[in-house]
Design a protein around this motif. Structure first.
Motif, PDB file in Angstrom:
ATOM      1  N   LEU A  12     -30.827 -17.672  34.433  1.00 36.17           N
ATOM      2  CA  LEU A  12     -31.230 -18.908  34.585  1.00 36.17           C
ATOM      3  C   LEU A  12     -30.009 -19.667  35.331  1.00 36.17           C
ATOM      4  N   LEU A  13     -29.163 -19.720  34.629  1.00 32.62           N
ATOM      5  CA  LEU A  13     -27.750 -20.117  35.050  1.00 32.62           C
ATOM      6  C   LEU A  13     -27.359 -19.715  36.760  1.00 32.62           C
ATOM      7  N   ALA A  14     -27.408 -18.412  36.967  1.00 35.54           N
ATOM      8  CA  ALA A  14     -27.233 -17.956  38.389  1.00 35.54           C
ATOM      9  C   ALA A  14     -28.234 -18.502  39.409  1.00 35.54           C
ATOM     10  N   LYS A  15     -29.543 -18.742  38.566  1.00 35.68           N
ATOM     11  CA  LYS A  15     -30.569 -19.635  39.586  1.00 35.68           C
ATOM     12  C   LYS A  15     -30.165 -20.902  39.776  1.00 35.68           C
ATOM     13  N   ALA A  16     -29.880 -21.764  38.886  1.00 36.20           N
ATOM     14  CA  ALA A  16     -29.259 -22.918  38.906  1.00 36.20           C
ATOM     15  C   ALA A  16     -28.169 -23.273  39.652  1.00 36.20           C
ATOM     16  N   LEU A  17     -27.327 -22.427  39.548  1.00 38.80           N
ATOM     17  CA  LEU A  17     -25.888 -22.618  40.451  1.00 38.80           C
ATOM     18  C   LEU A  17     -26.148 -22.771  41.795  1.00 38.80           C
ATOM     19  N   ARG A  18     -27.104 -22.211  42.508  1.00 42.08           N
ATOM     20  CA  ARG A  18     -27.633 -22.428  43.854  1.00 42.08           C
ATOM     21  C   ARG A  18     -27.645 -23.867  44.134  1.00 42.08           C
ATOM     22  N   PHE A  19     -28.359 -24.474  43.109  1.00 38.84           N
ATOM     23  CA  PHE A  19     -28.825 -26.192  43.394  1.00 38.84           C
ATOM     24  C   PHE A  19     -27.373 -27.121  42.994  1.00 38.84           C
ATOM     25  N   VAL A  20     -26.331 -26.582  42.642  1.00 39.41           N
ATOM     26  CA  VAL A  20     -25.148 -27.289  42.297  1.00 39.41           C
ATOM     27  C   VAL A  20     -24.354 -27.585  43.537  1.00 39.41           C
ATOM     28  N   GLY A  21     -24.559 -28.910  43.995  1.00 34.25           N
ATOM     29  CA  GLY A  21     -23.833 -29.559  45.116  1.00 34.25           C
ATOM     30  C   GLY A  21     -23.918 -28.465  46.446  1.00 34.25           C
ATOM     31  N   HIS A  22     -22.681 -28.309  46.969  1.00 33.66           N
ATOM     32  CA  HIS A  22     -22.644 -27.365  48.282  1.00 33.66           C
ATOM     33  C   HIS A  22     -21.478 -26.413  48.039  1.00 33.66           C
ATOM     34  N   PRO A  23     -21.406 -25.624  48.770  1.00 36.36           N
ATOM     35  CA  PRO A  23     -20.551 -24.352  48.878  1.00 36.36           C
ATOM     36  C   PRO A  23     -18.784 -24.805  48.727  1.00 36.36           C
ATOM     37  N   GLN A  24     -18.816 -26.059  49.518  1.00 37.72           N
ATOM     38  CA  GLN A  24     -17.496 -26.487  49.291  1.00 37.72           C
ATOM     39  C   GLN A  24     -17.188 -27.232  47.979  1.00 37.72           C
ATOM     40  N   THR A  25     -18.162 -27.993  47.270  1.00 41.36           N
ATOM     41  CA  THR A  25     -17.961 -28.369  46.031  1.00 41.36           C
ATOM     42  C   THR A  25     -17.963 -27.531  44.944  1.00 41.36           C
TER      43      THR A  25
END
Lengths: 296, 174
Positions: A93-106
């Motif tokens: 679930l965390l792996a899935k959610a991390l893709r929604f966290v900001g952008h690659p640079q952040t």
């Protein structure tokens, strides 16, 4: 858009961080990835007199744990967690959610612990931590302290961390008590990577007949803190997650919350969106788990 | 607060400077080193115009203080051109595909795309959009930028077939 002047300490180890926090008084602040703090300093919403930089503290970086929990050290980059096979295996679930966290640079700077310690009400990592009932560890000059996530978020960007404490690790429990695990994460934002208006996180465990044995459901963006939606989770238990049961469980979520309007969305929009996001996240989790039942 | 000495490597050149702690990496590059290719946009981490590569990864230089870069390596748009000063294949593709109009976002777009192509020589359209998703452009509508990155990727793969197509998409950070 320039931060006010501050003094800077680059800590070499955790003991030095705790000492600096102890000496620094209430105006000192830890900087990890800086992706929340630096914008706040630029807008002068935060004016720390001392910044304690923990980026060079080796003890605060890394991903580990055992069969029962995934342990992510507080200053681990979000990008490192996103790419970690261990995170994918133990906390999908965390792996899935991390893709929604900001952008690659952040995500290349932002940290897992920093997101939780800053407690933005629509941030994805605190939402997942609450959904999975993660354990936190904080350290101060007085020693280490375990903190349960359920009482951690006090309000809008407020937590139970004391001013002299440094969050050191986050422990995500692994669901290995039997059953096939499926996860769902859905959010609505104005553009990909923007802050979510509403986000829903769901983790389910199904038995071999597709009956729901365990469920965790939480929402972000509907209150000053992320919220667990126990009524929805309970309504899913012992069902085979047919469309009607899922739809009714999601409707319960809309009743459980009392969202407020802001510049991004009305209260009613948030309530409706919460129901739809919960429904879709449950179906996503169900289908993922059923896919695993079909091909063991 | 009193200035501190830092030592930073920028585009393979070493610099020693005295900086006040509150100076951002962005302002350090532009105002202290005179490397004005990196653009200042929103200065609070929203627009991506200030994107640079820090220790091999793209980041926003307005969200870091220069003092935090002490002992680290930075790459900016000035480092993209070849030794003869000619455009890099990526820059050339931006020119050819009309991937810029006013040019304000271009250094950030270039650095985000440069980091992508280094990690992934054969990105899909979605992977390109993800890589530049944190960079705002108000002129192009983004289509030509995506096209330029694809064109550059194709030409770079043709020039160096060893580099692709696997790349290191699944690499795991230590």
């Amino acid at each position: 858009m320039k931060a006010a002047a501050f003094d800077y300490i680059r800590a070499g180890d955790l003991a030095e961080v705790c000492r600096a926090l102890d000496d620094g008084g209430p105006d000192c602040k830890i900087i990890a990835g800086g992706q929340t703090l630096v914008p706040m300093m630029a807008m002068r919403l935060a004016r720390p007199s001392i910044l304690i930089d923990i980026n060079a503290v080796g003890e605060l970086q890394g991903i580990g744990g055992d069969e029962t929990s995934l342990v992510i050290k507080a200053c681990t980059r979000q990008a490192a967690a996103e790419r970690s096979p261990e995170v994918r295996a133990k906390a999908p679930l965390l792996a899935k959610a991390l893709r929604f966290v900001g952008h690659p640079q952040t995500r290349n700077r932002g940290t897992v612990g920093g997101s939780i310690a800053n407690a933005d009400p629509v941030a994805e990592i605190p939402l997942v931590a609450l959904t999975l009932d993660a354990g936190l560890v904080a350290e101060s000059a007085g020693g280490a302290r375990n903190i349960g996530i359920s009482g951690f978020f006090h309000g809008l960007m407020e937590t139970s961390l004391a001013a002299d404490e440094c969050l050191t690790e986050v422990r995500f429990p692994v669901w290995n008590g039997g059953g096939i695990v499926g996860t769902g994460f859905r959010e609505v934002s104005i553009r990909a990577g923007d802050f979510a208006i509403v986000a829903a996180a769901v983790q389910l465990a199904l038995d071999e007949n597709g009956v729901c044995k365990r469920a965790a459901v939480a929402l972000g963006g509907v209150a000053p803190t992320p919220l667990r939606i126990e009524a929805t989770a309970e309504a899913l238990l012992s069902s085979d997650l047919d469309a009607k049961t899922v739809g009714e469980a999601a409707r319960l979520a809309a009743h459980e919350i009392d969202p407020v309007a802001d510049v991004h969305a009305s209260a009613e929009y948030r309530r409706r969106t919460a129901r739809v996001m919960v429904e879709r996240a449950i179906l996503e989790a169900r289908d993922e788990a059923l896919g695993r039942v079909a091909k063991p | 607060m009193k200035p501190r000495e830092i030592s930073v490597t920028v585009n393979a050149k070493h610099y020693r400077s005295e900086v006040p702690p509150r100076l951002t990496l962005l302002d350090y590059l532009r105002e202290v080193l005179g490397l004005t290719g990196t653009h200042a946009g929103c200065e609070h981490g929203v627009c991506g115009a200030c994107s640079v590569i820090f220790d091999g990864q793209p980041i926003r230089s307005c969200l870091m203080f220069a003092i935090q870069a002490d002992g680290h390596e930075v790459e900016t748009v000035e480092g993209l051109a070849g030794a003869d000063g000619g455009l890099s294949p990526l820059q050339d593709a931006f020119w050819e595909a009309h991937a810029l109009q006013c040019g304000y976002c271009t250094p950030g777009m270039l650095m985000a795309s440069h980091a992508l192509l280094r990690a992934n020589p054969d990105p899909t359209e979605d992977e390109i959009k993800e890589a530049i998703g944190g960079n705002l452009c108000r002129c192009t509508g983004y289509q030509q930028i995506v096209e330029a990155v694809r064109l550059a990727a194709k030409r770079m793969r043709e020039a160096d077939p060893e580099a692709g197509p696997e790349g290191n998409k699944d690499r795991v950070d230590e």
